[in-house]
Design a protein around this motif. Structure first.
Motif, PDB file in Angstrom:
ATOM      1  N   ASP A 182       0.829  -1.198   0.000  1.00  0.00           N
ATOM      2  CA  ASP A 182       0.000   0.000   0.000  1.00  0.00           C
ATOM      3  C   ASP A 182       0.870   1.258   0.000  1.00  0.00           C
ATOM      4  O   ASP A 182       2.087   1.190  -0.155  1.00  0.00           O
ATOM      5  CB  ASP A 182      -0.969  -0.008   1.186  1.00  0.00           C
ATOM      6  CG  ASP A 182      -0.266   0.010   2.550  1.00  0.00           C
ATOM      7  OD1 ASP A 182       0.917   0.410   2.618  1.00  0.00           O
ATOM      8  OD2 ASP A 182      -0.916  -0.363   3.548  1.00  0.00           O
ATOM      9  N   GLY A 183       0.225   2.408   0.174  1.00  0.00           N
ATOM     10  CA  GLY A 183       0.941   3.664   0.130  1.00  0.00           C
ATOM     11  C   GLY A 183       1.936   3.860   1.243  1.00  0.00           C
ATOM     12  O   GLY A 183       2.783   4.766   1.187  1.00  0.00           O
ATOM     13  N   GLU A 184       1.877   3.025   2.273  1.00  0.00           N
ATOM     14  CA  GLU A 184       2.837   3.071   3.377  1.00  0.00           C
ATOM     15  C   GLU A 184       3.877   1.963   3.264  1.00  0.00           C
ATOM     16  O   GLU A 184       4.597   1.679   4.213  1.00  0.00           O
ATOM     17  CB  GLU A 184       2.091   2.940   4.711  1.00  0.00           C
ATOM     18  CG  GLU A 184       1.162   4.110   5.023  1.00  0.00           C
ATOM     19  CD  GLU A 184       1.924   5.408   5.211  1.00  0.00           C
ATOM     20  OE1 GLU A 184       3.015   5.354   5.822  1.00  0.00           O
ATOM     21  OE2 GLU A 184       1.456   6.463   4.739  1.00  0.00           O
ATOM     22  N   ASN A 185       3.932   1.325   2.090  1.00  0.00           N
ATOM     23  CA  ASN A 185       4.861   0.208   1.846  1.00  0.00           C
ATOM     24  C   ASN A 185       4.609  -0.977   2.778  1.00  0.00           C
ATOM     25  O   ASN A 185       5.537  -1.702   3.143  1.00  0.00           O
ATOM     26  CB  ASN A 185       6.324   0.662   1.956  1.00  0.00           C
ATOM     27  CG  ASN A 185       6.806   1.346   0.691  1.00  0.00           C
ATOM     28  OD1 ASN A 185       6.114   1.357  -0.329  1.00  0.00           O
ATOM     29  ND2 ASN A 185       7.981   1.927   0.755  1.00  0.00           N
ATOM     30  N   ARG A 186       3.348  -1.160   3.129  1.00  0.00           N
ATOM     31  CA  ARG A 186       2.941  -2.310   3.944  1.00  0.00           C
ATOM     32  C   ARG A 186       2.028  -3.213   3.128  1.00  0.00           C
ATOM     33  O   ARG A 186       1.430  -2.782   2.137  1.00  0.00           O
ATOM     34  CB  ARG A 186       2.194  -1.851   5.206  1.00  0.00           C
ATOM     35  CG  ARG A 186       2.884  -0.750   5.997  1.00  0.00           C
ATOM     36  CD  ARG A 186       4.198  -1.202   6.581  1.00  0.00           C
ATOM     37  NE  ARG A 186       4.768  -0.218   7.483  1.00  0.00           N
ATOM     38  CZ  ARG A 186       6.002  -0.245   7.959  1.00  0.00           C
ATOM     39  NH1 ARG A 186       6.820  -1.226   7.625  1.00  0.00           N
ATOM     40  NH2 ARG A 186       6.439   0.702   8.772  1.00  0.00           N
ATOM     41  N   ILE A 187       1.896  -4.459   3.552  1.00  0.00           N
ATOM     42  CA  ILE A 187       0.984  -5.393   2.883  1.00  0.00           C
ATOM     43  C   ILE A 187      -0.247  -5.576   3.761  1.00  0.00           C
ATOM     44  O   ILE A 187      -0.146  -6.024   4.905  1.00  0.00           O
ATOM     45  CB  ILE A 187       1.641  -6.755   2.612  1.00  0.00           C
ATOM     46  CG1 ILE A 187       2.931  -6.579   1.817  1.00  0.00           C
ATOM     47  CG2 ILE A 187       0.676  -7.657   1.834  1.00  0.00           C
ATOM     48  CD1 ILE A 187       3.641  -7.874   1.500  1.00  0.00           C
ATOM     49  N   ASP A 188      -1.385  -5.218   3.225  1.00  0.00           N
ATOM     50  CA  ASP A 188      -2.645  -5.364   3.951  1.00  0.00           C
ATOM     51  C   ASP A 188      -2.868  -6.833   4.317  1.00  0.00           C
ATOM     52  O   ASP A 188      -2.603  -7.728   3.520  1.00  0.00           O
ATOM     53  CB  ASP A 188      -3.793  -4.852   3.076  1.00  0.00           C
ATOM     54  CG  ASP A 188      -5.107  -4.752   3.821  1.00  0.00           C
ATOM     55  OD1 ASP A 188      -5.726  -5.804   4.077  1.00  0.00           O
ATOM     56  OD2 ASP A 188      -5.514  -3.616   4.151  1.00  0.00           O
ATOM     57  N   GLY A 189      -3.376  -7.069   5.516  1.00  0.00           N
ATOM     58  CA  GLY A 189      -3.633  -8.436   5.958  1.00  0.00           C
ATOM     59  C   GLY A 189      -4.581  -9.181   5.035  1.00  0.00           C
ATOM     60  O   GLY A 189      -4.473 -10.408   4.867  1.00  0.00           O
ATOM     61  N   ARG A 190      -5.494  -8.463   4.404  1.00  0.00           N
ATOM     62  CA  ARG A 190      -6.418  -9.101   3.464  1.00  0.00           C
ATOM     63  C   ARG A 190      -5.664  -9.665   2.268  1.00  0.00           C
ATOM     64  O   ARG A 190      -5.977 -10.771   1.794  1.00  0.00           O
ATOM     65  CB  ARG A 190      -7.461  -8.077   3.011  1.00  0.00           C
ATOM     66  CG  ARG A 190      -8.535  -8.622   2.085  1.00  0.00           C
ATOM     67  CD  ARG A 190      -9.484  -7.510   1.670  1.00  0.00           C
ATOM     68  NE  ARG A 190     -10.443  -7.964   0.687  1.00  0.00           N
ATOM     69  CZ  ARG A 190     -11.222  -7.147  -0.027  1.00  0.00           C
ATOM     70  NH1 ARG A 190     -11.147  -5.826   0.176  1.00  0.00           N
ATOM     71  NH2 ARG A 190     -12.064  -7.625  -0.927  1.00  0.00           N
ATOM     72  N   ASN A 191      -4.667  -8.948   1.782  1.00  0.00           N
ATOM     73  CA  ASN A 191      -3.853  -9.456   0.673  1.00  0.00           C
ATOM     74  C   ASN A 191      -3.075 -10.703   1.079  1.00  0.00           C
ATOM     75  O   ASN A 191      -2.992 -11.676   0.331  1.00  0.00           O
ATOM     76  CB  ASN A 191      -2.878  -8.384   0.208  1.00  0.00           C
ATOM     77  CG  ASN A 191      -3.502  -7.375  -0.735  1.00  0.00           C
ATOM     78  OD1 ASN A 191      -4.501  -7.646  -1.381  1.00  0.00           O
ATOM     79  ND2 ASN A 191      -2.897  -6.197  -0.815  1.00  0.00           N
ATOM     80  N   ILE A 192      -2.504 -10.679   2.275  1.00  0.00           N
ATOM     81  CA  ILE A 192      -1.748 -11.828   2.763  1.00  0.00           C
ATOM     82  C   ILE A 192      -2.654 -13.052   2.877  1.00  0.00           C
ATOM     83  O   ILE A 192      -2.292 -14.162   2.463  1.00  0.00           O
ATOM     84  CB  ILE A 192      -1.085 -11.514   4.117  1.00  0.00           C
ATOM     85  CG1 ILE A 192       0.078 -10.536   3.923  1.00  0.00           C
ATOM     86  CG2 ILE A 192      -0.581 -12.789   4.797  1.00  0.00           C
ATOM     87  CD1 ILE A 192       1.245 -11.079   3.133  1.00  0.00           C
ATOM     88  N   ARG A 193      -3.825 -12.864   3.429  1.00  0.00           N
ATOM     89  CA  ARG A 193      -4.757 -13.994   3.589  1.00  0.00           C
ATOM     90  C   ARG A 193      -5.174 -14.559   2.238  1.00  0.00           C
ATOM     91  O   ARG A 193      -5.298 -15.786   2.058  1.00  0.00           O
ATOM     92  CB  ARG A 193      -5.983 -13.557   4.394  1.00  0.00           C
ATOM     93  CG  ARG A 193      -5.676 -13.271   5.863  1.00  0.00           C
ATOM     94  CD  ARG A 193      -6.941 -13.073   6.670  1.00  0.00           C
ATOM     95  NE  ARG A 193      -7.659 -11.856   6.277  1.00  0.00           N
ATOM     96  CZ  ARG A 193      -7.424 -10.642   6.784  1.00  0.00           C
ATOM     97  NH1 ARG A 193      -6.473 -10.477   7.679  1.00  0.00           N
ATOM     98  NH2 ARG A 193      -8.136  -9.595   6.396  1.00  0.00           N
ATOM     99  N   ALA A 194      -5.386 -13.694   1.261  1.00  0.00           N
ATOM    100  CA  ALA A 194      -5.791 -14.152  -0.064  1.00  0.00           C
ATOM    101  C   ALA A 194      -4.670 -14.951  -0.738  1.00  0.00           C
ATOM    102  O   ALA A 194      -4.917 -16.002  -1.345  1.00  0.00           O
ATOM    103  CB  ALA A 194      -6.189 -12.962  -0.924  1.00  0.00           C
ATOM    104  N   LEU A 195      -3.443 -14.459  -0.628  1.00  0.00           N
ATOM    105  CA  LEU A 195      -2.322 -15.180  -1.233  1.00  0.00           C
ATOM    106  C   LEU A 195      -2.077 -16.511  -0.535  1.00  0.00           C
ATOM    107  O   LEU A 195      -1.754 -17.513  -1.188  1.00  0.00           O
ATOM    108  CB  LEU A 195      -1.066 -14.313  -1.180  1.00  0.00           C
ATOM    109  CG  LEU A 195      -1.092 -13.055  -2.043  1.00  0.00           C
ATOM    110  CD1 LEU A 195       0.208 -12.270  -1.879  1.00  0.00           C
ATOM    111  CD2 LEU A 195      -1.316 -13.389  -3.517  1.00  0.00           C
ATOM    112  N   GLN A 196      -2.232 -16.530   0.795  1.00  0.00           N
ATOM    113  CA  GLN A 196      -2.052 -17.787   1.517  1.00  0.00           C
ATOM    114  C   GLN A 196      -3.121 -18.803   1.113  1.00  0.00           C
ATOM    115  O   GLN A 196      -2.830 -19.993   0.962  1.00  0.00           O
ATOM    116  CB  GLN A 196      -2.097 -17.557   3.025  1.00  0.00           C
ATOM    117  CG  GLN A 196      -1.758 -18.800   3.841  1.00  0.00           C
ATOM    118  CD  GLN A 196      -0.362 -19.312   3.567  1.00  0.00           C
ATOM    119  OE1 GLN A 196       0.621 -18.659   3.895  1.00  0.00           O
ATOM    120  NE2 GLN A 196      -0.258 -20.486   2.956  1.00  0.00           N
TER     121      GLN A 196
END
Length: 285
Positions: free
Chosen positions: A15-29
């Motif tokens: 995201d704009g703060e150079n972080r990965i949203d937890g929703r994205n992580i859960r989807a990739l997992q």
């Protein structure tokens, strides 16, 4: 049926703060748990990957440095690597710094502009220690400062590190003035032995000629026995266009420029809206 998901990082998964949203992580997992290959495909090197990403269970491969290196997590090895021509990294740095070879002085301030340079060598990022001087005042912003000051190897006199530079796969240049970056890129594009691209902050990314994400991704897919129609990719900037062409399904982020949107078959939400997860939840997982 999708068998491989390639996802860009900056401006896409991050995201704009150079972080990965937890929703994205859960989807990739979830995709990994389904037996789908998830392949980070980025201009970054391995050494500056977010920990949230490398912590995914079942992550097997990564296409890094705009395709200059394919990494095998399971074997903990470089599956394929394309280096810059010998001596080229030093020439790129000296051009960018506005310093003639052997002229001395402070290359970070040559010709009245400041450039931040990083060199990727076997998946690790190297930069000159002098780059940290006054970095807190750079107009490139706090996200850049956080990125550049974390997980880098700082050396004294980067241009003089011949052995290191001759082993480089990629050089990244970040200019405080975008006009300076455009000028340097224009000069670099006259050299047929290298390839330039840009992904964030109007930066200039330099690899060997013929190196790009799409070629590396397609080579990996062929080794895995995966066809074009079985590949899904996400991206937001010009360095993803080759990857779009290598995939059956190309998805541009909502924050992507018009050229990237037109090259994609789909447009999802922005990187600040977990657009990667939104598309995967609707169509894949």
């Amino acid at each position: 049926m999708i068998k491989l998901i390639a996802v860009d990082l900056d401006g896409t998964l991050l995201d704009g703060e150079n972080r990965i949203d937890g929703r994205n992580i859960r989807a990739l997992q979830r995709a990994l748990d389904m037996g789908i290959y998830v392949v980070p495909a980025t201009g970054r090197c391995m050494g500056v990957f977010p920990q949230e990403l490398t912590g995914l269970t079942g992550l097997r491969y990564a296409v890094t440095e705009n395709g200059a290196l394919i990494w095998d997590y399971q074997g903990e090895r470089e599956l394929r690597r394309w280096g810059l021509p010998c001596g080229k990294a030093e020439k790129i740095l000296r051009l960018a710094e506005g310093e003639r070879a052997g002229a001395g002085g402070n290359p970070a301030h040559g010709r009245g502009f400041r450039v931040y340079a990083e060199v990727f060598v076997h998946g690790q990022a190297y930069a000159d220690i002098r780059s940290l001087e006054g970095i807190e005042a750079t107009p490139l912003g706090r996200n850049f400062i956080r990125y550049f000051t974390e997980n880098h190897n700082f050396v004294s006199g980067l241009c003089a590190q011949q052995k290191l530079l001759d082993a480089a796969e990629k050089v990244n240049l970040y200019f405080q003035d975008s006009a300076d970056g455009a000028g340097v890129r224009s000069r670099l594009e006259q050299d047929a032995s290298i390839k330039t691209a840009s992904s964030i902050c109007g930066n200039v990314e330099v690899t060997a000629a013929g190196v790009e994400k799409g070629a590396a991704l397609w080579e990996l897919a062929q080794q895995l026995g995966i066809g074009r129609r079985e590949i899904l990719v996400f991206g937001d900037n010009e360095n993803n266009l080759g990857m779009f062409a290598a995939a059956g399904t190309a998805v541009a982020m909502g924050n992507a420029g018009e050229r990237v949107r037109q090259a994609a078959g789909h447009v999802t939400g922005t990187n600040d809206e977990a657009g990667v997860a939104a598309f995967l939840e609707k169509y894949v997982i």
